[in-house]
Design an enzyme around this catalytic site. Sequence first.
Site, mmCIF file in Angstrom:
data_model
loop_
_atom_site.group_PDB
_atom_site.id
_atom_site.type_symbol
_atom_site.label_atom_id
_atom_site.label_comp_id
_atom_site.label_asym_id
_atom_site.label_seq_id
_atom_site.Cartn_x
_atom_site.Cartn_y
_atom_site.Cartn_z
ATOM 1 C CG ASP A 72 51.331 -9.570 -36.925
ATOM 2 O OD1 ASP A 72 50.783 -10.888 -36.301
ATOM 3 O OD2 ASP A 72 51.905 -9.519 -37.894
ATOM 4 C CG HIS A 100 47.401 -9.831 -32.242
ATOM 5 N ND1 HIS A 100 48.989 -11.724 -31.512
ATOM 6 C CD2 HIS A 100 48.398 -10.465 -32.900
ATOM 7 C CE1 HIS A 100 50.444 -11.338 -32.870
ATOM 8 N NE2 HIS A 100 49.658 -10.493 -33.767
#
Length: 303
Positions: free
Chosen positions: A110, A278
Amino acid sequence: MDVTNKEALFAGFAETVIETTDVHFSVLTHGRGPAVLLLHGYPETRAAWHRIAPMLAETCSVVVPDLPGYGRSRVTTNFEGAGSKRRMAASLVAMMRALGHETFAVVGHDRGGRVAYRMALDFPDRVKALVSVTVVPTPEMWEGASKAFGMGAWHWFMMAQPAPLPEKLMAGDPRSLLDTTLEKMAGGLDRLDPRALADYRACFDDPAVRHAMCEDYRAGATTDEADDLADRATGRMIEVPVLLIWEAGRRYGGGREPLDIWRDWASDVEGVGLDGCHLLPETASEQVHERIQDFFGRIGHGV
């Protein structure tokens, strides 16, 4: 409160403080062998690596900091522009040198993945390999932005707004905002270790941390994009080996595959999509570790 010490999530890891010219880093270290730097993303802390770091420490010297401004790492001078990935990367390289690591591999998820690829671009003599988890370069995100992207990643737009608007909005109910975000990213809060979740909550409660996160996203809409576009315009690419790990089935602007996008930015790149939403370092930790170890083995790092 500190729930990421060796008695909790990181058994065997030592906790230390490293002071660079502009950051007070809170760092966990453990293991022997070639160095590996693990960088977490939004809205988390170093606790995001609690399932992978101990496994990597069996063959590598593992370093797990909080990103500048996140968790317990504090920017100590000239906070303006502190969200710049170029600035973060330079501070982290200085931190690694202070720990005795002149060269290392970097694994970033991320927002940490954005710091990691900037580090590989700016410090090719330091970074020997890059593992990018659920990230494609920032200009590709903006250029491919669509209604679906805006609805799903609304925080990219909200948190990039000028201060203090995002900070004031986030202060209204930070716990609800955090939990809603993590639930979506993980596919359910029950998929996260309660001790890691407690750390995320404790740090997100701090207005200074939320401000740092906004600075991170403001940089993503300004200086980070400009730095990346300047590299693209000159044909500058990442030359070290790159492993890309993404969410299975994920497509970006124009329906492009992550691996196809990264081939425009790196000369030696491979990758795989994994199931797990994610937050792959936590929801697919064994698979992520397996891919990293296989990659390190083939390039001769940590075996």
